[in-house]
Design a protein around this motif. Structure first.
Motif, mmCIF file in Angstrom:
data_model
loop_
_atom_site.group_PDB
_atom_site.id
_atom_site.type_symbol
_atom_site.label_atom_id
_atom_site.label_comp_id
_atom_site.label_asym_id
_atom_site.label_seq_id
_atom_site.Cartn_x
_atom_site.Cartn_y
_atom_site.Cartn_z
ATOM 1 N N CYS A 112 40.458 35.048 34.844
ATOM 2 C CA CYS A 112 41.896 34.955 34.613
ATOM 3 C C CYS A 112 42.285 33.509 34.344
ATOM 4 O O CYS A 112 41.760 32.588 34.972
ATOM 5 C CB CYS A 112 42.645 35.493 35.822
ATOM 6 S SG CYS A 112 44.426 35.424 35.583
ATOM 7 N N CYS A 117 45.582 33.171 40.331
ATOM 8 C CA CYS A 117 44.868 34.453 40.382
ATOM 9 C C CYS A 117 43.384 34.152 40.227
ATOM 10 O O CYS A 117 42.986 33.418 39.342
ATOM 11 C CB CYS A 117 45.352 35.336 39.232
ATOM 12 S SG CYS A 117 44.435 36.850 39.031
ATOM 13 N N ALA A 119 40.975 36.425 39.741
ATOM 14 C CA ALA A 119 40.256 37.579 39.208
ATOM 15 C C ALA A 119 39.241 37.180 38.143
ATOM 16 O O ALA A 119 39.470 36.249 37.363
ATOM 17 C CB ALA A 119 41.244 38.581 38.624
ATOM 18 N N CYS A 128 44.041 39.843 32.001
ATOM 19 C CA CYS A 128 43.621 40.039 33.390
ATOM 20 C C CYS A 128 44.239 41.327 33.923
ATOM 21 O O CYS A 128 45.452 41.506 33.855
ATOM 22 C CB CYS A 128 44.067 38.849 34.228
ATOM 23 S SG CYS A 128 43.887 39.133 35.993
ATOM 24 N N GLU A 130 44.608 42.206 36.947
ATOM 25 C CA GLU A 130 45.332 41.972 38.198
ATOM 26 C C GLU A 130 46.761 41.500 37.944
ATOM 27 O O GLU A 130 47.701 41.970 38.548
ATOM 28 C CB GLU A 130 44.618 40.902 39.045
ATOM 29 C CG GLU A 130 43.186 41.245 39.404
ATOM 30 C CD GLU A 130 43.096 42.307 40.488
ATOM 31 O OE1 GLU A 130 43.940 42.286 41.405
ATOM 32 O OE2 GLU A 130 42.199 43.170 40.398
ATOM 33 N N CYS A 131 46.898 40.500 37.051
ATOM 34 C CA CYS A 131 48.230 39.895 36.888
ATOM 35 C C CYS A 131 48.752 39.931 35.450
ATOM 36 O O CYS A 131 49.895 39.549 35.207
ATOM 37 C CB CYS A 131 48.191 38.448 37.391
ATOM 38 S SG CYS A 131 47.270 37.332 36.320
HETATM 39 ZN ZN ZN Z 1 44.980 37.256 36.846
#
Ligand code: ZN
Ligand code: ZN
Length: 432
Positions: A112, A117, A119, A128, A130-131
């Motif tokens: 990421c 973050c 990840a 990414c 996750e975010c």
């Molecule tokens: Zn991320």
């Protein structure tokens, strides 16, 4: 010793012992060079002869050197208009990172781009999960993806020869990093306008391919009142002996698929069930005979022949066409840019230490870039902070490494140092 200086010494010693003679009409070309970490740092250079170029390579040992596919009256003049273009070679570039292969899951990784973050993962992702921030890719190549890239390049050569009739002036080289460059030089292409170059590109990528215009799916001629259900379920196609260009490619592809007798493949390509495909293949010989005579026949009842043949031929086109880049629109402009500069064949790519080696067109499928383009010696040097997936060079697999100190042959150490995946241990580790 710092990394840049160390790598420059290796480049210089290579150029001291190897002459580069791969640029035709050298005095009419514009050159550009790059430094460590910067692929193009200056442009508008020119050389009057190969020996002047070689002297420059020896003295400056640039990390990257590229030349123009265009020929100019005054190659070092600025701005571009003052160079007075005389014509341009055709250039096609194929990169492994633009071709989907399974191996990328094992050697590529993403992380990421957001600092908050953490990840990361294997394979390739744009965003990414996750975010939602952009992901940074760590891209590598291996024999598998480079061999797929070579196959695409071979297909392009077949278009150049079989469809465009270009046999002279085709030269191929490894890019030095992730793929291959195909140069077409000579009078037959030099004067092509930009729209003409785009037309060639559209042809090989099957953009806007009009099936009716090349003889498929016109109205079947029901002369003689034979409007029985079999005839209604048939369409015309070009006769095999008359077919040229895309028509020939499509017919050859369709016939080959039927010859193979592969039930699942016929089902997938035609968009029908395997049961139906099995029934259809019972009539295989009849279908092949019809196609050779200009009819896409469909003798099996209960299937929409129109859908079947349209799906089938579309899938053949998708298999045969050349794909450039992630988005064709982007590449329509960049790949036909007549003012661009491209790596000089037989010079070293400063991100890998591999030679952008030129080789015979016929060797495209046997040339092994990660072996045949290795030029630096075997003597081992120590490097640290090595972070790398398992990678292949000169017939050997190395790694994986995670922040380790290792002793590696110079060619492998250069490969990692140049891409920033390692750092020099100290000057005593350097075998000079
Ligand atoms: Zn991320
Ligand atoms: Zn690979």
């Amino acid at each position: 010793m710092d990394t840049k200086l160390f790598l420059t010494q290796q480049l210089r010693s290579y150029y001291a012992g190897h002459e580069v003679k791969t640029v035709p009409e050298i005095a009419s070309r514009e050159f550009g060079i790059g430094e460590f970490g910067r692929k193009i740092s200056s442009r508008h250079l020119s050389f009057r002869s190969a020996s002047e170029l070689n002297q420059f390579l020896h003295e400056r040992a640039p990390f990257y050197i590229s030349y123009s596919n265009a020929l100019y009256k005054l190659p070092s003049a600025r701005p571009m208009e003052n160079k007075h273009m005389l014509g341009a070679d055709l250039i096609y570039e194929f990169d492994a990172d633009e071709i989907k292969t399974e191996c990328k899951l094992s050697h590529d990784s993403w992380k990421c781009s957001s600092r908050t973050c953490l990840a990361s993962g294997k394979g390739r992702l744009q965003l990414c999960p996750e975010c939602g921030c952009g992901a940074e890719l760590d891209e590598w190549v291996c024999p598998e993806c480079l061999s797929e890239t070579a196959k695409q390049s071979t297909r392009l050569i077949s278009f150049l020869r079989d469809d465009f009739g270009l046999f002279e002036g085709i030269a191929v080289n490894f890019s030095g990093s992730k793929g291959f460059h195909i140069h077409v030089r000579g009078n037959s292409v030099r004067g092509l306008s930009k729209p003409a170059r785009l037309e060639l590109l559209d042809y090989i990528t099957a953009a806007n391919l009009d099936m009716a215009a090349i003889g498929f799916f016109g109205d079947f001629d029901f002369k003689g009142g034979k409007s029985d259900s079999k005839a209604k379920n048939s369409f015309i196609c070009p006769k095999k002996r008359d077919a040229k260009g895309w028509a020939k490619r499509i017919l050859d592809g369709v016939l080959a698929a039927f010859e193979e007798n592969d039930v699942p493949k016929i089902a997938v390509m035609g968009g029908i069930t395997t049961n139906k495909a099995e029934l259809l293949l019972k009539d295989k010989n009849k279908i092949i005979r019809h196609i050779e005579n200009g009819v896409l026949a469909f003798p099996t009842k209960g299937i929409d022949a129109n859908n079947f043949w349209r799906n089938f031929t579309k899938n053949v086109v998708d298999e045969e066409k050349i794909e450039f880049g992630r988005g064709l629109e982007v590449d329509r402009h960049t790949s036909m840019d007549i003012n661009k500069i491209i790596r000089v064949p037989n010079t070293i790519h400063g991100s890998t230490g591999l030679l952008a080696k030129e080789f015979q067109v016929e060797k495209l499928n046997s040339f092994e870039p990660l072996k045949d383009a290795v030029v630096f010696p075997e003597n081992e040097i120590k490097i640290q902070n090595v972070v790398a997936p398992r990678f292949y060079l000169k017939g050997k697999w190395f790694g994986p490494f995670s922040a380790e100190e290792v002793s590696l042959p110079l060619y492998a150490a250069f490969y990692l140092l140049a891409r920033g995946s390692a750092s020099l241990l100290d000057s005593r580790g350097v075998g000079h």
